[in-house]
Design a protein around this motif. Structure first.
Motif, PDB file in Angstrom:
ATOM      1  N   ASN A  70      63.656  26.249  16.437  1.00 29.90           N
ATOM      2  CA  ASN A  70      64.330  27.361  17.125  1.00 29.90           C
ATOM      3  C   ASN A  70      65.191  28.164  16.157  1.00 29.90           C
ATOM      4  O   ASN A  70      65.239  29.395  16.229  1.00 29.90           O
ATOM      5  N   ALA A  71      65.872  27.472  15.240  1.00 29.82           N
ATOM      6  CA  ALA A  71      66.696  28.168  14.249  1.00 29.82           C
ATOM      7  C   ALA A  71      65.819  29.033  13.337  1.00 29.82           C
ATOM      8  O   ALA A  71      66.186  30.166  13.009  1.00 29.82           O
ATOM      9  N   TYR A  72      64.670  28.500  12.949  1.00 31.24           N
ATOM     10  CA  TYR A  72      63.753  29.270  12.117  1.00 31.24           C
ATOM     11  C   TYR A  72      63.295  30.518  12.863  1.00 31.24           C
ATOM     12  O   TYR A  72      63.320  31.619  12.327  1.00 31.24           O
ATOM     13  N   ARG A  73      62.876  30.338  14.100  1.00 36.78           N
ATOM     14  CA  ARG A  73      62.366  31.463  14.890  1.00 36.78           C
ATOM     15  C   ARG A  73      63.465  32.477  15.189  1.00 36.78           C
ATOM     16  O   ARG A  73      63.180  33.652  15.406  1.00 36.78           O
ATOM     17  N   ALA A  74      64.732  32.040  15.171  1.00 36.72           N
ATOM     18  CA  ALA A  74      65.858  32.942  15.420  1.00 36.72           C
ATOM     19  C   ALA A  74      66.307  33.664  14.153  1.00 36.72           C
ATOM     20  O   ALA A  74      67.263  34.431  14.190  1.00 36.72           O
ATOM     21  N   GLY A  75      65.633  33.406  13.012  1.00 35.66           N
ATOM     22  CA  GLY A  75      65.932  34.153  11.802  1.00 35.66           C
ATOM     23  C   GLY A  75      66.486  33.363  10.639  1.00 35.66           C
ATOM     24  O   GLY A  75      66.718  33.933   9.577  1.00 35.66           O
ATOM     25  N   ALA A  76      66.713  32.057  10.791  1.00 38.79           N
ATOM     26  CA  ALA A  76      67.210  31.264   9.665  1.00 38.79           C
ATOM     27  C   ALA A  76      66.200  31.277   8.514  1.00 38.79           C
ATOM     28  O   ALA A  76      66.580  31.256   7.346  1.00 38.79           O
ATOM     29  N   ILE A  77      64.929  31.304   8.871  1.00 34.76           N
ATOM     30  CA  ILE A  77      63.829  31.409   7.914  1.00 34.76           C
ATOM     31  C   ILE A  77      62.872  32.450   8.479  1.00 34.76           C
ATOM     32  O   ILE A  77      62.549  32.421   9.663  1.00 34.76           O
TER      33      ILE A  77
END
Length: 143
Positions: A70-77
Protein backbone atom coordinates in the motif's frame (compact mmCIF):
# COMPACT_ATOMS: atom_id res chain seq x y z
CA UNK A 1 19.47 -19.56 15.98
CA UNK A 2 20.24 -20.34 12.36
CA UNK A 3 23.21 -19.09 10.44
CA UNK A 4 21.19 -18.29 7.32
CA UNK A 5 22.03 -14.92 5.82
CA UNK A 6 18.57 -13.67 6.84
CA UNK A 7 19.14 -14.63 10.48
CA UNK A 8 22.50 -12.85 10.40
CA UNK A 9 20.89 -9.71 8.93
CA UNK A 10 18.13 -9.77 11.57
CA UNK A 11 20.72 -10.15 14.36
CA UNK A 12 22.85 -7.32 12.94
CA UNK A 13 25.74 -9.65 12.07
CA UNK A 14 25.39 -8.84 8.36
CA UNK A 15 24.33 -5.56 6.75
CA UNK A 16 20.72 -4.96 5.80
CA UNK A 17 18.80 -1.95 4.51
CA UNK A 18 15.80 -2.17 6.82
CA UNK A 19 12.49 -0.53 6.06
CA UNK A 20 10.44 -2.03 8.91
CA UNK A 21 10.93 -4.06 12.08
CA UNK A 22 8.66 -5.26 14.86
CA UNK A 23 8.66 -8.11 17.36
CA UNK A 24 7.80 -10.77 14.74
CA UNK A 25 9.31 -9.70 11.42
CA UNK A 26 12.01 -7.63 9.80
CA UNK A 27 11.76 -6.13 6.32
CA UNK A 28 14.81 -5.22 4.32
CA UNK A 29 15.62 -4.50 0.71
CA UNK A 30 16.70 -7.40 -1.48
CA UNK A 31 20.29 -6.86 -2.67
CA UNK A 32 19.41 -8.63 -5.93
CA UNK A 33 16.02 -6.97 -6.30
CA UNK A 34 13.96 -7.06 -9.47
CA UNK A 35 13.22 -3.32 -9.18
CA UNK A 36 14.11 -0.59 -6.68
CA UNK A 37 12.09 -1.22 -3.53
CA UNK A 38 12.03 -5.03 -3.89
CA UNK A 39 12.03 -6.11 -0.26
CA UNK A 40 11.78 -9.25 1.83
CA UNK A 41 9.45 -9.69 4.80
CA UNK A 42 11.28 -12.18 7.01
CA UNK A 43 9.97 -13.71 10.23
CA UNK A 44 12.30 -13.70 13.20
CA UNK A 45 11.04 -17.24 13.88
CA UNK A 46 13.32 -19.91 12.46
CA UNK A 47 11.30 -21.71 9.81
CA UNK A 48 12.65 -23.15 6.58
CA UNK A 49 9.18 -23.66 5.07
CA UNK A 50 5.62 -22.49 5.60
CA UNK A 51 4.65 -25.76 7.31
CA UNK A 52 7.12 -24.90 10.10
CA UNK A 53 5.92 -21.30 10.51
CA UNK A 54 3.49 -20.40 13.29
CA UNK A 55 0.16 -19.55 11.59
CA UNK A 56 -0.16 -16.25 13.49
CA UNK A 57 3.31 -15.24 12.33
CA UNK A 58 2.30 -16.18 8.78
CA UNK A 59 -0.75 -13.91 9.03
CA UNK A 60 1.43 -11.10 10.31
CA UNK A 61 3.92 -11.65 7.47
CA UNK A 62 1.16 -10.97 4.94
CA UNK A 63 -0.30 -8.07 6.94
CA UNK A 64 3.09 -6.33 6.90
CA UNK A 65 3.54 -7.07 3.18
CA UNK A 66 0.09 -5.57 2.59
CA UNK A 67 1.12 -2.35 4.41
CA UNK A 68 4.30 -2.11 2.37
CA UNK A 69 2.50 -2.73 -0.92
CA UNK A 70 0.00 0.00 0.00
CA UNK A 71 2.86 2.39 0.79
CA UNK A 72 4.44 1.64 -2.58
CA UNK A 73 1.16 2.20 -4.42
CA UNK A 74 0.68 5.46 -2.47
CA UNK A 75 3.96 6.82 -3.85
CA UNK A 76 6.75 5.58 -1.57
CA UNK A 77 8.11 3.77 -4.63
CA UNK A 78 7.11 4.54 -8.19
CA UNK A 79 5.23 1.51 -9.48
CA UNK A 80 2.24 0.42 -11.50
CA UNK A 81 1.63 -2.80 -9.57
CA UNK A 82 3.06 -5.03 -6.86
CA UNK A 83 3.85 -8.75 -6.76
CA UNK A 84 3.90 -10.75 -3.55
CA UNK A 85 5.46 -14.19 -3.61
CA UNK A 86 6.88 -16.92 -1.44
CA UNK A 87 9.00 -19.72 -2.83
CA UNK A 88 8.31 -22.55 -0.38
CA UNK A 89 11.00 -25.19 -0.80
CA UNK A 90 13.95 -25.69 -3.09
CA UNK A 91 11.80 -27.15 -5.89
CA UNK A 92 9.79 -23.91 -5.82
CA UNK A 93 12.93 -21.80 -6.22
CA UNK A 94 13.63 -21.01 -2.56
CA UNK A 95 17.30 -20.09 -2.34
CA UNK A 96 17.62 -19.17 1.36
CA UNK A 97 16.30 -21.79 3.81
CA UNK A 98 14.36 -19.23 5.88
CA UNK A 99 10.75 -18.33 5.04
CA UNK A 100 10.52 -14.93 3.35
CA UNK A 101 7.87 -13.04 1.43
CA UNK A 102 8.95 -10.92 -1.53
CA UNK A 103 7.24 -7.56 -2.10
CA UNK A 104 8.14 -6.39 -5.59
CA UNK A 105 7.12 -3.05 -7.12
CA UNK A 106 6.36 -3.58 -10.80
CA UNK A 107 6.39 -1.48 -13.97
CA UNK A 108 5.07 -2.26 -17.44
CA UNK A 109 7.97 -3.58 -19.45
CA UNK A 110 10.32 -4.27 -16.51
CA UNK A 111 12.71 -7.22 -16.69
CA UNK A 112 10.86 -9.66 -14.42
CA UNK A 113 9.10 -12.55 -16.15
CA UNK A 114 7.10 -15.30 -14.53
CA UNK A 115 5.73 -17.60 -17.17
CA UNK A 116 4.82 -21.19 -17.76
CA UNK A 117 3.30 -23.19 -20.55
CA UNK A 118 -0.07 -24.87 -20.20
CA UNK A 119 -2.26 -26.92 -22.45
CA UNK A 120 -5.35 -25.15 -23.75
CA UNK A 121 -8.27 -25.84 -21.41
CA UNK A 122 -10.50 -28.77 -22.27
CA UNK A 123 -13.62 -29.25 -20.13
CA UNK A 124 -13.13 -33.02 -20.38
CA UNK A 125 -10.34 -32.52 -17.81
CA UNK A 126 -12.88 -31.31 -15.21
CA UNK A 127 -13.08 -34.75 -13.45
CA UNK A 128 -9.32 -34.60 -12.85
CA UNK A 129 -9.63 -31.13 -11.27
CA UNK A 130 -12.59 -32.29 -9.18
CA UNK A 131 -10.59 -35.28 -7.89
CA UNK A 132 -7.66 -33.04 -6.92
CA UNK A 133 -10.04 -30.58 -5.21
CA UNK A 134 -11.62 -33.45 -3.24
CA UNK A 135 -8.19 -34.66 -2.02
CA UNK A 136 -7.27 -31.15 -0.87
CA UNK A 137 -10.66 -30.64 0.82
CA UNK A 138 -10.21 -33.94 2.66
CA UNK A 139 -6.78 -32.92 3.95
CA UNK A 140 -8.04 -29.48 5.01
CA UNK A 141 -10.89 -30.95 7.04
CA UNK A 142 -8.76 -33.76 8.56
CA UNK A 143 -5.17 -32.58 8.92
Amino acid sequence: MSNSIFSKIIRGEAPGSFIYRDELVSVFLDIEGVNPGHCLVVPHEEATCLAELDPETGKHLFAVAHKIANAYRAGAIECEGVNLWISDGEAAGQEVPHVHLHVVPRHSGDSYRHSYEVEPWDERRRPQLDAIAARIQQRLSHP
